[in-house]
Design an enzyme around this catalytic site. Structure first.
Site, PDB file in Angstrom:
ATOM      1  N   TRP A 104      -7.688  33.436   1.285  1.00  0.00           N
ATOM      2  CA  TRP A 104      -8.127  32.653   2.443  1.00  0.00           C
ATOM      3  C   TRP A 104      -6.956  31.986   3.152  1.00  0.00           C
ATOM      4  CZ3 TRP A 104     -12.150  34.058   4.825  1.00  0.00           C
ATOM      5  CH2 TRP A 104     -13.179  34.672   4.122  1.00  0.00           C
ATOM      6  N   ASP A 172      -8.184  23.586   4.739  1.00  0.00           N
ATOM      7  CA  ASP A 172      -9.427  24.361   4.674  1.00  0.00           C
ATOM      8  C   ASP A 172     -10.125  23.972   3.368  1.00  0.00           C
ATOM      9  OD1 ASP A 172     -11.438  26.193   4.304  1.00  0.00           O
ATOM     10  OD2 ASP A 172     -10.163  27.976   4.480  1.00  0.00           O
ATOM     11  N   LYS A 196     -21.492  26.787   1.311  1.00  0.00           N
ATOM     12  CA  LYS A 196     -21.192  26.784  -0.118  1.00  0.00           C
ATOM     13  C   LYS A 196     -21.707  25.501  -0.764  1.00  0.00           C
ATOM     14  CE  LYS A 196     -17.362  29.600   1.218  1.00  0.00           C
ATOM     15  NZ  LYS A 196     -17.795  30.910   0.738  1.00  0.00           N
TER      16      LYS A 196
HETATM   17  N1  PMP Z   1     -12.105  29.631   3.930  1.00  0.00           N
HETATM   18  C1  PMP Z   1     -12.566  29.763   2.675  1.00  0.00           C
HETATM   19  C2  PMP Z   1     -11.855  29.058   1.559  1.00  0.00           C
HETATM   20  C3  PMP Z   1     -13.699  30.531   2.416  1.00  0.00           C
HETATM   21  O1  PMP Z   1     -14.153  30.680   1.169  1.00  0.00           O
HETATM   22  C4  PMP Z   1     -14.354  31.173   3.503  1.00  0.00           C
HETATM   23  C5  PMP Z   1     -15.606  31.993   3.323  1.00  0.00           C
HETATM   24  N2  PMP Z   1     -15.824  32.553   2.113  1.00  0.00           N
HETATM   25  C6  PMP Z   1     -13.821  31.022   4.787  1.00  0.00           C
HETATM   26  C7  PMP Z   1     -12.712  30.232   4.976  1.00  0.00           C
HETATM   27  C8  PMP Z   1     -14.443  31.693   5.978  1.00  0.00           C
HETATM   28  O2  PMP Z   1     -15.631  31.053   6.290  1.00  0.00           O
HETATM   29  P1  PMP Z   1     -16.595  31.569   7.424  1.00  0.00           P
HETATM   30  O3  PMP Z   1     -17.236  32.818   6.925  1.00  0.00           O
HETATM   31  O4  PMP Z   1     -17.550  30.417   7.599  1.00  0.00           O
HETATM   32  O5  PMP Z   1     -15.790  31.816   8.646  1.00  0.00           O
END
Ligand code: PMP
Length: 360
Positions: A104, A172, A196
Site C-alpha cells: 500500500w 494512511d 475495515k
Molecule cells: N491503503 C490501505 C492500507 C489499504 O488496505 C487499502 C485497501 N485495502 C487502501 C489504501 C485502498 O483503499 P480504497 O480501496 O478505499 O481506495
C-alpha cells in the site's frame, strides 16, 4: 436459516458488529419515525444533516481531534487520497518523503510520483517487506513525510508514531484507524477508508490540519481540492449517505464500548491469541518480524498449497470465511478488525488446532 455463526476474516469490506447491523436493519425502513429510510433522504435534509453532524462530533470525541483540524467524509476511497495529498500539500515542483513498507505504501508512492518529486526516505524492500524500514533519511525540503501505519497485505504495523521533527506527517491509517489511540496533533493529514474498522466501503475519513486547506494546485479538478469539501461540510456534491450513516453508528458503538482504548485492548487480545497459536505450532507460520507484526491482518502459511486449499474448504464449512491471502502473495490471512468478536478468533484457533491434529 443458517444457525452456525459465520465469522468473516476478510481484509475489507469486513465484518461489522452484530449490534450495529441489527440497528441498521431495525432502522432501515423508518429512520427515527420519519417514515423514510436513510437511503431515501436528501443529504440536505435536517435529518441527514443531524446524522452527519453527530458522526463528526463522535469521531472528534473518539480521537480527541484538535480544533485546528477539519474532518472530511469523502468518496474515492483511500486511493483518491494518494493523489489528493500531493495535490493539496505540494506545489508542482514540490517534493515529499515516502516510507516504503510494502504494497500500500508502494501504491501511494506510484501515484505521488506522477504528481510530485518523491524521495524514498526508507524502504524495507530488500527485506521483502518482512520488517518495517529502518534508518530514515528525511530530506530538509520535504513538504511532508508519508507512511502507512498498517500494511494490510504484508501484515506489518507501526507500533508508535515516528518522529520527523518539524516536518509534518501524512499517514494512511486505512487498516488500523480507530483500533488504537493516536495523537492527531502529530499529523498534517490522516486518512482512512471506512471498510475495515469503522463502516462499509464508499467513504473515507480525512483529518486535515487547517493550514493544509486552501493551497491546492491551480487547475486540478475541484473535487480533489480539500477546501471545496471543507467549505461545503463534505457535501459539495451528493455524499454516500448510507455509508456515512453507518460510520456514524459505528462511532457511537465504539463510544458505547468504552472508546478507542477498548478497541485497542480487544485488538491486542485477539491478535495475541492468534499469534500465540501460530507460534506454538510448527505447522502454521507467520514470517513477519515479531517487533512489527500487525494486530489487524495476520498472514500465515501451512506446509504446502494443497493443504491450504483443504484448510480453506474445511474452514468455510465451519463458518470461518474469507481466509484467503491476498491474490498477490497467496497463503492465508486472518483480518481482525473492530467488528470481529473474540469468539470468532477463538473459533478460528480451535479449528486450526483440530486441523493440525488431523493433517499435521
Ligand atoms: N491503503 C490501505 C492500507 C489499504 O488496505 C487499502 C485497501 N485495502 C487502501 C489504501 C485502498 O483503499 P480504497 O480501496 O478505499 O481506495
Amino acid at each position: 436459516m443458517n444457525k452456525t455463526p459465520v465469522y468473516n476474516f476478510g481484509a475489507g469490506p469486513a465484518m461489522l458488529p452484530k449490534a450495529v447491523m441489527e440497528q441498521t436493519q431495525a432502522e432501515f425502513l423508518d429512520w427515527h419515525g420519519t417514515g423514510m429510510s436513510v437511503v431515501e433522504m436528501s443529504h440536505r435534509s435536517k435529518h441527514f444533516t443531524s446524522i452527519a453532524e453527530e458522526s463528526e462530533a463522535d469521531l472528534r470525541e473518539l480521537l480527541a481531534v484538535p480544533d485546528n483540524y477539519r474532518v472530511l467524509f469523502l468518496q474515492g476511497g483511500a486511493s483518491a487520497q494518494f493523489a489528493m495529498v500531493p495535490l493539496n500539500l505540494l506545489a508542482r515542483d514540490g517534493s515529499a518523503d515516502y516510507v516504503n513498507s510494502g504494497y500500500w505504501a508502494g501504491k501511494a508512492i506510484k501515484e505521488a510520483k506522477r504528481l510530485a518529486n518523491v524521495h524514498i526516505a526508507a524502504s524495507s524492500e530488500n527485506e521483502n517487506f518482512m520488517t518495517l524500514p529502518q534508518d530514515w533519511q528525511i530530506s530538509d525540503d520535504a513538504g511532508y513525510v508519508y507512511y502507512t501505519s498498517n500494511e494490510t497485505i504484508g501484515g506489518l504495523e507501526f507500533q508508535s508514531v515516528p518522529d520527523t521533527g518539524d516536518i509534518p506527517l501524512v499517514c494512511d491509517m486505512t487498516s488500523n484507524f480507530l483500533s488504537r489511540r493516536v495523537d492527531v496533533s502529530r499529523f498534517g493529514v490522516i486518512f482512512a477508508g471506512a471498510q475495515k474498522n469503522f463502516g462499509p466501503s464508499g467513504i473515507a475519513v480525512v483529518i486535515v490540519r487547517e493550514d493544509f486547506i486552501g493551497n491546492a494546485r491551480a487547475g486540478i479538478p475541484s473535487l480533489y481540492d480539500y477546501k471545496v469539501h471543507a467549505d461545503a461540510g463534505s457535501m459539495s456534491n451528493t455524499p454516500p449517505t448510507f455509508s456515512w450513516y453507518l460510520c456514524g453508528l459505528m462511532f457511537k458503538w465504539i463510544r458505547a464500548q468504552g472508546g478507542v482504548d477498548t478497541m485497542d485492548a480487544r485488538s491486542r487480545e485477539r491478535s495475541q491469541a492468534l499469534y500465540a497459536a501460530i507460534d506454538a505450532s510448527d505447522f502454521y507460520n507467520n514470517p513477519v518480524d515479531p517487533a512489527y507484526r500487525s494486530r489487524m491482518n495476520i498472514p500465515f502459511t501451512l506446509p504446502g498449497e494443497s493443504l491450504e486449499k483443504t484448510f480453506l474448504a474445511e474452514a468455510k464449512d465451519a463458518g470461518l470465511v474469507t481466509l484467503e491471502g491476498h491474490r498477490s502473495v497467496g497463503g492465508l490471512r486472518a483480518s481482525l478488525y473492530n467488528g470481529m468478536p473474540m469468539a470468532g478468533v477463538q473459533a478460528l484457533i480451535d479449528f486450526m488446532q483440530d486441523f493440525e491434529k488431523r493433517h499435521g
